[in-house]
Design a protein around this motif. Sequence first.
Motif, PDB file in Angstrom:
ATOM      1  N   VAL A  68       0.821  -1.206   0.000  1.00  0.00           N
ATOM      2  CA  VAL A  68       0.000   0.000   0.000  1.00  0.00           C
ATOM      3  C   VAL A  68       0.859   1.263   0.000  1.00  0.00           C
ATOM      4  N   LEU A  69       1.940   1.247   0.737  1.00  0.00           N
ATOM      5  CA  LEU A  69       2.768   2.451   0.871  1.00  0.00           C
ATOM      6  C   LEU A  69       3.895   2.531  -0.151  1.00  0.00           C
ATOM      7  N   ASP A  70       3.860   1.672  -1.163  1.00  0.00           N
ATOM      8  CA  ASP A  70       4.896   1.666  -2.199  1.00  0.00           C
ATOM      9  C   ASP A  70       4.781   2.933  -3.038  1.00  0.00           C
ATOM     10  N   ARG A  71       5.817   3.726  -3.035  1.00  0.00           N
ATOM     11  CA  ARG A  71       5.810   4.989  -3.768  1.00  0.00           C
ATOM     12  C   ARG A  71       6.802   4.977  -4.940  1.00  0.00           C
ATOM     13  N   SER A  72       7.276   3.809  -5.326  1.00  0.00           N
ATOM     14  CA  SER A  72       8.265   3.772  -6.399  1.00  0.00           C
ATOM     15  C   SER A  72       7.601   4.097  -7.741  1.00  0.00           C
TER      16      SER A  72
END
Length: 97
Positions: A68-72
């Motif tokens: 969910v917090l993957d910002r790539s």
Amino acid sequence: MDKKNALRAGALAAGTTLMMLLMSSPALALTRDDGDDPGTGLSVVETLGLYVLAPLALFAVIAGLVLVLDRSHPDHRVSAPGAKGKTKTKAKVAAKA
């Protein structure tokens, strides 16, 4: 020559295992030490919950947070060779510049 080395290694492993079994005396586990205060035992359901379900739930929560917090950036992600994904063309790169 190989058989001799294999027999020697097997004898060494068997001897070491036997010595470890003889040195660890399970009979000493029956005697209580000073200050020893064991609690009540766990039921089967409590044991499975503690040692199976809790680690699986913790793994699922951590994996979910990572996803969910993957910002790539999608362009920086590694894909399998030969996979059809979005690729930048030279025209799009030149247009951005």
